[in-house]
Scaffold this motif. Sequence first.
Motif, PDB file in Angstrom:
ATOM      1  N   LEU A 156      45.139  36.595  40.649  1.00  0.00           N
ATOM      2  CA  LEU A 156      44.238  35.459  40.481  1.00  0.00           C
ATOM      3  C   LEU A 156      44.130  34.687  41.786  1.00  0.00           C
ATOM      4  O   LEU A 156      43.031  34.310  42.220  1.00  0.00           O
ATOM      5  N   THR A 157      45.265  34.496  42.457  1.00  0.00           N
ATOM      6  CA  THR A 157      45.261  33.816  43.756  1.00  0.00           C
ATOM      7  C   THR A 157      44.479  34.629  44.783  1.00  0.00           C
ATOM      8  O   THR A 157      43.683  34.072  45.551  1.00  0.00           O
ATOM      9  N   VAL A 158      44.683  35.945  44.796  1.00  0.00           N
ATOM     10  CA  VAL A 158      43.943  36.808  45.723  1.00  0.00           C
ATOM     11  C   VAL A 158      42.448  36.708  45.438  1.00  0.00           C
ATOM     12  O   VAL A 158      41.627  36.649  46.367  1.00  0.00           O
ATOM     13  N   SER A 159      42.075  36.674  44.169  1.00  0.00           N
ATOM     14  CA  SER A 159      40.660  36.572  43.807  1.00  0.00           C
ATOM     15  C   SER A 159      40.059  35.272  44.317  1.00  0.00           C
ATOM     16  O   SER A 159      38.960  35.267  44.885  1.00  0.00           O
ATOM     17  N   ARG A 160      40.782  34.179  44.129  1.00  0.00           N
ATOM     18  CA  ARG A 160      40.290  32.888  44.637  1.00  0.00           C
ATOM     19  C   ARG A 160      40.208  32.905  46.159  1.00  0.00           C
ATOM     20  O   ARG A 160      39.233  32.419  46.745  1.00  0.00           O
ATOM     21  N   ASN A 161      41.235  33.439  46.801  1.00  0.00           N
ATOM     22  CA  ASN A 161      41.235  33.499  48.269  1.00  0.00           C
ATOM     23  C   ASN A 161      40.129  34.417  48.782  1.00  0.00           C
ATOM     24  O   ASN A 161      39.579  34.180  49.864  1.00  0.00           O
ATOM     25  N   MET A 162      39.811  35.470  48.030  1.00  0.00           N
ATOM     26  CA  MET A 162      38.736  36.376  48.423  1.00  0.00           C
ATOM     27  C   MET A 162      37.403  35.636  48.425  1.00  0.00           C
ATOM     28  O   MET A 162      36.578  35.834  49.327  1.00  0.00           O
ATOM     29  N   ALA A 163      37.186  34.758  47.442  1.00  0.00           N
ATOM     30  CA  ALA A 163      35.946  33.969  47.413  1.00  0.00           C
ATOM     31  C   ALA A 163      35.895  33.033  48.615  1.00  0.00           C
ATOM     32  O   ALA A 163      34.841  32.899  49.260  1.00  0.00           O
ATOM     33  N   ILE A 164      37.019  32.409  48.925  1.00  0.00           N
ATOM     34  CA  ILE A 164      37.066  31.516  50.094  1.00  0.00           C
ATOM     35  C   ILE A 164      36.829  32.316  51.367  1.00  0.00           C
ATOM     36  O   ILE A 164      36.076  31.898  52.266  1.00  0.00           O
ATOM     37  N   MET A 165      37.444  33.500  51.459  1.00  0.00           N
ATOM     38  CA  MET A 165      37.285  34.336  52.634  1.00  0.00           C
ATOM     39  C   MET A 165      35.836  34.815  52.775  1.00  0.00           C
ATOM     40  O   MET A 165      35.297  34.892  53.885  1.00  0.00           O
ATOM     41  N   THR A 166      35.200  35.111  51.669  1.00  0.00           N
ATOM     42  CA  THR A 166      33.794  35.523  51.708  1.00  0.00           C
ATOM     43  C   THR A 166      32.929  34.391  52.240  1.00  0.00           C
ATOM     44  O   THR A 166      32.045  34.617  53.073  1.00  0.00           O
ATOM     45  N   GLY A 167      33.206  33.158  51.763  1.00  0.00           N
ATOM     46  CA  GLY A 167      32.472  31.998  52.275  1.00  0.00           C
ATOM     47  C   GLY A 167      32.701  31.809  53.776  1.00  0.00           C
ATOM     48  O   GLY A 167      31.759  31.531  54.540  1.00  0.00           O
ATOM     49  N   SER A 168      33.937  31.999  54.197  1.00  0.00           N
ATOM     50  CA  SER A 168      34.247  31.873  55.628  1.00  0.00           C
ATOM     51  C   SER A 168      33.549  32.961  56.434  1.00  0.00           C
ATOM     52  O   SER A 168      33.072  32.720  57.557  1.00  0.00           O
ATOM     53  N   THR A 169      33.469  34.160  55.887  1.00  0.00           N
ATOM     54  CA  THR A 169      32.795  35.262  56.581  1.00  0.00           C
ATOM     55  C   THR A 169      31.303  34.973  56.710  1.00  0.00           C
ATOM     56  O   THR A 169      30.699  35.255  57.749  1.00  0.00           O
ATOM     57  N   VAL A 170      30.711  34.395  55.664  1.00  0.00           N
ATOM     58  CA  VAL A 170      29.293  34.033  55.726  1.00  0.00           C
ATOM     59  C   VAL A 170      29.084  32.983  56.818  1.00  0.00           C
ATOM     60  O   VAL A 170      28.145  33.070  57.627  1.00  0.00           O
TER      61      VAL A 170
ATOM     62  N   SER B  44      57.283  40.635  35.407  1.00  0.00           N
ATOM     63  CA  SER B  44      56.735  41.072  36.692  1.00  0.00           C
ATOM     64  C   SER B  44      55.215  41.203  36.628  1.00  0.00           C
ATOM     65  O   SER B  44      54.507  40.819  37.563  1.00  0.00           O
ATOM     66  N   VAL B  45      54.710  41.742  35.536  1.00  0.00           N
ATOM     67  CA  VAL B  45      53.258  41.904  35.386  1.00  0.00           C
ATOM     68  C   VAL B  45      52.584  40.536  35.311  1.00  0.00           C
ATOM     69  O   VAL B  45      51.504  40.335  35.883  1.00  0.00           O
ATOM     70  N   GLN B  46      53.204  39.580  34.644  1.00  0.00           N
ATOM     71  CA  GLN B  46      52.637  38.234  34.593  1.00  0.00           C
ATOM     72  C   GLN B  46      52.603  37.620  35.989  1.00  0.00           C
ATOM     73  O   GLN B  46      51.631  36.955  36.362  1.00  0.00           O
ATOM     74  N   GLY B  47      53.664  37.848  36.776  1.00  0.00           N
ATOM     75  CA  GLY B  47      53.682  37.370  38.158  1.00  0.00           C
ATOM     76  C   GLY B  47      52.588  38.031  38.986  1.00  0.00           C
ATOM     77  O   GLY B  47      51.904  37.364  39.786  1.00  0.00           O
ATOM     78  N   MET B  48      52.403  39.342  38.793  1.00  0.00           N
ATOM     79  CA  MET B  48      51.348  40.052  39.505  1.00  0.00           C
ATOM     80  C   MET B  48      49.974  39.532  39.101  1.00  0.00           C
ATOM     81  O   MET B  48      49.065  39.417  39.938  1.00  0.00           O
TER      82      MET B  48
END
Length: 132
Positions: free
Chosen positions: A86-100, A77-81
Amino acid sequence: MYRRVNNSRYVVVGISGIVVVMSVFTYLMWGIANRIDTMTQTIVAMGTDLHTMTEVQKVMVQDIGAMSTNIASIQTSVQGMDAQLLTVSRNMAIMTGSTVGMNANVARMSHDVGRSTSMFSSPMNYFWNMGQ
């Protein structure tokens, strides 16, 4: 000397001495037997306690096996989390770019609204500043 040995006083003292020595010996033997009985009872109690400990350890082995399985499940479960974070981190970078980008678009829109307001308040001013 023969008279002294056969004298009743000496016989009584001799027999009394033997009785006293035998009484002390009997008392000592009773004390030793009593200690051996106490020691035997203690050893029997220890045997019962060891048997109980063995039964508890058998249950503990089963519980530890179940815990090991649960820990393996938790690790999965921890490995899945970790992968999801990691996916959330990547999506956060994309979302930050979109917000800019959205922020830049809102700034352009704000500029255009300002120009529109200026056009309604002074139509000729709008035509003079079309190149801006």
